[in-house]
Scaffold this motif. Structure first.
Motif, PDB file in Angstrom:
ATOM      1  N   GLY A  67      58.729  55.006  46.441  1.00 48.93           N
ATOM      2  CA  GLY A  67      59.173  54.116  45.373  1.00 48.93           C
ATOM      3  C   GLY A  67      58.709  52.679  45.536  1.00 48.93           C
ATOM      4  N   GLN A  68      59.042  51.861  44.523  1.00 44.56           N
ATOM      5  CA  GLN A  68      58.735  50.425  44.602  1.00 44.56           C
ATOM      6  C   GLN A  68      59.773  49.732  45.476  1.00 44.56           C
ATOM      7  N   LYS A  69      59.395  48.614  46.061  1.00 42.97           N
ATOM      8  CA  LYS A  69      60.262  47.872  46.994  1.00 42.97           C
ATOM      9  C   LYS A  69      60.840  48.863  48.016  1.00 42.97           C
ATOM     10  N   ALA A  93      54.795  53.636  28.622  1.00 41.19           N
ATOM     11  CA  ALA A  93      54.093  52.686  27.744  1.00 41.19           C
ATOM     12  C   ALA A  93      54.142  51.287  28.342  1.00 41.19           C
ATOM     13  N   ASP A  94      53.219  50.453  27.870  1.00 39.39           N
ATOM     14  CA  ASP A  94      53.232  49.035  28.225  1.00 39.39           C
ATOM     15  C   ASP A  94      54.298  48.368  27.338  1.00 39.39           C
ATOM     16  N   CYS A  95      55.252  47.729  27.954  1.00 40.68           N
ATOM     17  CA  CYS A  95      56.362  47.163  27.177  1.00 40.68           C
ATOM     18  C   CYS A  95      55.922  46.039  26.248  1.00 40.68           C
ATOM     19  N   PHE A  96      54.871  45.310  26.613  1.00 48.36           N
ATOM     20  CA  PHE A  96      54.391  44.243  25.721  1.00 48.36           C
ATOM     21  C   PHE A  96      53.988  44.856  24.376  1.00 48.36           C
ATOM     22  N   GLU A  97      53.297  46.014  24.450  1.00 53.40           N
ATOM     23  CA  GLU A  97      52.880  46.676  23.214  1.00 53.40           C
ATOM     24  C   GLU A  97      54.046  47.387  22.540  1.00 53.40           C
ATOM     25  N   ASN A 125      75.159  44.155  37.095  1.00 57.89           N
ATOM     26  CA  ASN A 125      74.719  43.960  35.709  1.00 57.89           C
ATOM     27  C   ASN A 125      74.643  45.287  34.958  1.00 57.89           C
ATOM     28  N   ARG A 126      74.297  46.347  35.701  1.00 56.96           N
ATOM     29  CA  ARG A 126      74.283  47.680  35.081  1.00 56.96           C
ATOM     30  C   ARG A 126      75.696  48.058  34.644  1.00 56.96           C
ATOM     31  N   ARG A 127      76.644  47.733  35.499  1.00 52.55           N
ATOM     32  CA  ARG A 127      78.024  48.067  35.173  1.00 52.55           C
ATOM     33  C   ARG A 127      78.487  47.251  33.952  1.00 52.55           C
ATOM     34  N   LEU A 155      65.759  43.816  29.111  1.00 59.05           N
ATOM     35  CA  LEU A 155      64.411  43.424  29.541  1.00 59.05           C
ATOM     36  C   LEU A 155      64.486  43.011  31.001  1.00 59.05           C
ATOM     37  N   ASP A 156      63.973  43.865  31.878  1.00 58.21           N
ATOM     38  CA  ASP A 156      64.017  43.546  33.317  1.00 58.21           C
ATOM     39  C   ASP A 156      62.623  43.702  33.921  1.00 58.21           C
ATOM     40  N   PRO A 157      61.712  42.801  33.546  1.00 61.46           N
ATOM     41  CA  PRO A 157      60.321  42.942  34.000  1.00 61.46           C
ATOM     42  C   PRO A 157      60.166  42.633  35.489  1.00 61.46           C
ATOM     43  N   PRO A 158      59.030  43.006  36.072  1.00 58.46           N
ATOM     44  CA  PRO A 158      58.759  42.629  37.463  1.00 58.46           C
ATOM     45  C   PRO A 158      58.544  41.120  37.537  1.00 58.46           C
ATOM     46  N   ALA A 159      58.506  40.575  38.745  1.00 59.40           N
ATOM     47  CA  ALA A 159      58.269  39.132  38.909  1.00 59.40           C
ATOM     48  C   ALA A 159      56.883  38.803  38.363  1.00 59.40           C
ATOM     49  N   VAL A 205      61.606  52.780  28.980  1.00 59.62           N
ATOM     50  CA  VAL A 205      60.166  52.549  28.835  1.00 59.62           C
ATOM     51  C   VAL A 205      59.635  51.870  30.085  1.00 59.62           C
ATOM     52  N   ASP A 206      58.587  52.470  30.661  1.00 62.15           N
ATOM     53  CA  ASP A 206      57.936  51.884  31.835  1.00 62.15           C
ATOM     54  C   ASP A 206      56.471  52.291  31.796  1.00 62.15           C
ATOM     55  N   VAL A 207      55.617  51.443  32.339  1.00 56.97           N
ATOM     56  CA  VAL A 207      54.186  51.711  32.336  1.00 56.97           C
ATOM     57  C   VAL A 207      53.836  52.756  33.397  1.00 56.97           C
ATOM     58  N   SER A 208      54.735  52.959  34.345  1.00 49.99           N
ATOM     59  CA  SER A 208      54.467  53.898  35.435  1.00 49.99           C
ATOM     60  C   SER A 208      55.015  55.290  35.105  1.00 49.99           C
ATOM     61  N   GLN A 209      54.108  56.273  35.141  1.00 50.89           N
ATOM     62  CA  GLN A 209      54.491  57.666  34.876  1.00 50.89           C
ATOM     63  C   GLN A 209      55.544  58.129  35.884  1.00 50.89           C
ATOM     64  N   LYS A 210      55.335  57.726  37.136  1.00 54.40           N
ATOM     65  CA  LYS A 210      56.248  58.124  38.202  1.00 54.40           C
ATOM     66  C   LYS A 210      57.658  57.571  37.930  1.00 54.40           C
ATOM     67  N   ALA A 211      57.711  56.315  37.509  1.00 56.83           N
ATOM     68  CA  ALA A 211      59.013  55.691  37.229  1.00 56.83           C
ATOM     69  C   ALA A 211      59.749  56.483  36.154  1.00 56.83           C
ATOM     70  N   ILE A 212      59.018  56.894  35.122  1.00 53.93           N
ATOM     71  CA  ILE A 212      59.656  57.631  34.018  1.00 53.93           C
ATOM     72  C   ILE A 212      60.080  59.030  34.468  1.00 53.93           C
ATOM     73  N   SER A 264      62.021  50.004  32.781  1.00 52.98           N
ATOM     74  CA  SER A 264      63.202  50.752  33.245  1.00 52.98           C
ATOM     75  C   SER A 264      63.151  51.159  34.704  1.00 52.98           C
ATOM     76  N   TYR A 265      61.942  51.207  35.275  1.00 52.55           N
ATOM     77  CA  TYR A 265      61.774  51.821  36.603  1.00 52.55           C
ATOM     78  C   TYR A 265      62.482  53.183  36.601  1.00 52.55           C
ATOM     79  N   SER A 266      63.352  53.464  37.576  1.00 50.78           N
ATOM     80  CA  SER A 266      63.924  54.814  37.674  1.00 50.78           C
ATOM     81  C   SER A 266      65.168  55.001  36.800  1.00 50.78           C
ATOM     82  N   GLY A 307      67.911  52.971  36.091  1.00 54.59           N
ATOM     83  CA  GLY A 307      69.241  52.492  36.500  1.00 54.59           C
ATOM     84  C   GLY A 307      70.119  52.115  35.306  1.00 54.59           C
ATOM     85  N   PHE A 308      69.629  51.212  34.475  1.00 57.44           N
ATOM     86  CA  PHE A 308      70.429  50.774  33.317  1.00 57.44           C
ATOM     87  C   PHE A 308      70.671  51.942  32.348  1.00 57.44           C
ATOM     88  N   SER A 309      69.688  52.841  32.234  1.00 64.61           N
ATOM     89  CA  SER A 309      69.816  53.950  31.277  1.00 64.61           C
ATOM     90  C   SER A 309      70.956  54.884  31.661  1.00 64.61           C
TER      91      SER A 309
END
Ligand code: SAH
Length: 387
Positions: free
Chosen positions: A194-196, A272-276, A206-208, A290-294, A244-251, A224-226, A228-230
């Protein structure tokens, strides 16, 4: 031990327990100035002040982990004492030894007086994120200290930086992921792939909070990464949630986490790319996260990052359903709370919609901020209602 003598009057930040010593404050270095070496810092009158790890390159010359004139033995017990203090705080917070939450941050670098070290706990696994060569040098002592403090709670210690296990209770152990609980919801923690360190623990509170906004609503979890909020939104009775996340693995992982808690029929995982994605939605969403990476890891990238934040917030303001709520975050350390609010203000103004701040958010409490190190206040969030 390396000896560092400060210029006259440059001891102030150390007397204030600031964990960083900048190179401009140094008058003289006595000894071999190797990267990551342990150094004792003295004022211009040769009075000992603090001990830390030395870095010859860059503007932060010493990251301090001990204040005072004494020179303790830097053995396993010394590190264990610091880890014990961190563990006691997490116990007070109701995180350690809890049945509703088995994943938490045990060591938050400067916030726990251990600059350069992150330790996240996922059930019986400790995951280290080593950020400096000083910590890299002592990682085995840290691992031994973790075993001493956490004792039978621990089965393995994973070093994410180097991709190796520093310790395993059972040498035949093959766990590279595990299931943890967070506020009684269940998640896979993918510490190896995973990431981090595998899961984003800083958003727990914040999810709660999101849950009270979600019942019966259509929710977009962007970046969304994995998921959490969903998962939280679905558990709170959201009518529909899109991750929505650009990473297939995250989804893939988001779908797995949703399945683990029930609610798959109300969930869609979208690669998908969230900007688009944000540009082409209409007004279907009543709650948007909206919880983008740094976007900015260094000061030099600040203005480009600001444009990124403005862009996604503008699209969210344009498209969110009237009366809807936007949860918007920035985890860039160089984007201050004040600047983030100004960026979101600019996006709101461009969208020409009426927006009010309902709540102001930060990182969860197992990510404490050393008051002398405001840089540690890295996660900023706003809950906004869009009329
Ligand atoms: N909210 C998540 C953490 C988000 S981390 C949680 O609570 O766990 C940021 C995520 O943004 C990462 O998963 C990364 O893959 C994704 N990402 C980065 N750039 C992106 C982009 N342009 N479009 C969509 N997702 C992106």
């Amino acid at each position: 031990m390396l000896k560092i003598i400060l210029k006259n009057g440059k001891e102030r930040s150390l007397l204030n327990f600031h964990p960083w010593l900048f190179s401009g404050a140094i008058a003289k270095i006595i000894g071999t100035a190797e990267e990551g070496a342990i150094a004792q810092v003295f004022d211009a009158q040769q009075q000992p002040l603090a001990i830390g790890h030395f870095y010859p390159k860059g503007s932060i010359a010493v990251r301090l982990f001990h204040f005072g004139s004494d020179v303790p033995r830097l053995d396993t017990d010394f590190w264990a004492q610091k880890i014990r203090r961190a563990f006691e705080l997490r116990r007070t917070l109701g995180l350690a030894d809890s049945s509703h939450t088995t994943a938490y941050r045990l060591i938050h670098a400067e916030g726990d007086n251990l600059p350069g070290l992150i330790v996240d706990i996922y059930g019986d696994t400790a995951v280290l994120q080593i950020q400096t060569s000083g910590m890299e040098r002592i990682k085995n002592e840290i691992a031994a200290a973790l075993v001493l403090v956490l004792d039978t709670r621990l089965q393995r210690i994973y070093d994410k930086e180097n991709g190796i296990y520093l310790w395993q209770r059972d040498p035949a152990d093959t766990h590279d992921e595990g299931i943890v609980t967070e506020n009684n919801l269940r998640f896979y923690a993918h510490w190896k792939e995973g990431q981090k360190t595998g899961f984003f623990l800083d958003q727990r509170d914040n999810r709660r909070l999101l849950q009270s906004y979600c019942a019966g609503k259509t929710v977009l979890n962007a970046f969304s990464y994995s998921g959490g909020f969903s998962v939280y939104a679905l558990a709170a009775g959201a009518a529909r949630v899109d991750s929505v996340d650009v990473s297939q693995k995250a989804i893939t992982w988001a779908n797995q986490n949703v399945a683990l808690n029930g609610g798959s029929e109300r969930h869609r995982g979208i690669v998908a790319d969230c900007f688009e994605y944000l540009r082409q939605i209409h007004d279907e969403y009543e709650v948007i996260v909206l919880d983008p990476p740094a976007f900015a890891k260094h000061k030099s990238a600040e203005s480009k990052a600001a444009q990124g934040y403005k862009q996604i917030n503008l699209q969210a303001f344009r498209h969110i359903r009237a009366g809807g709520f936007l949860f918007t975050f920035s985890c860039s350390q160089v984007i201050t709370r004040d600047l983030f609010r100004k960026i979101v203000f600019a996006a709101a103004a461009d969208s020409k919609r009426k927006v009010r701040i309902v709540q102001q958010l930060g990182q969860s409490n197992d990510h404490p901020i050393n008051i002398y190190h405001p840089e540690g206040d890295y996660l900023k969030g706003l809950v906004l209602q869009v009329e």
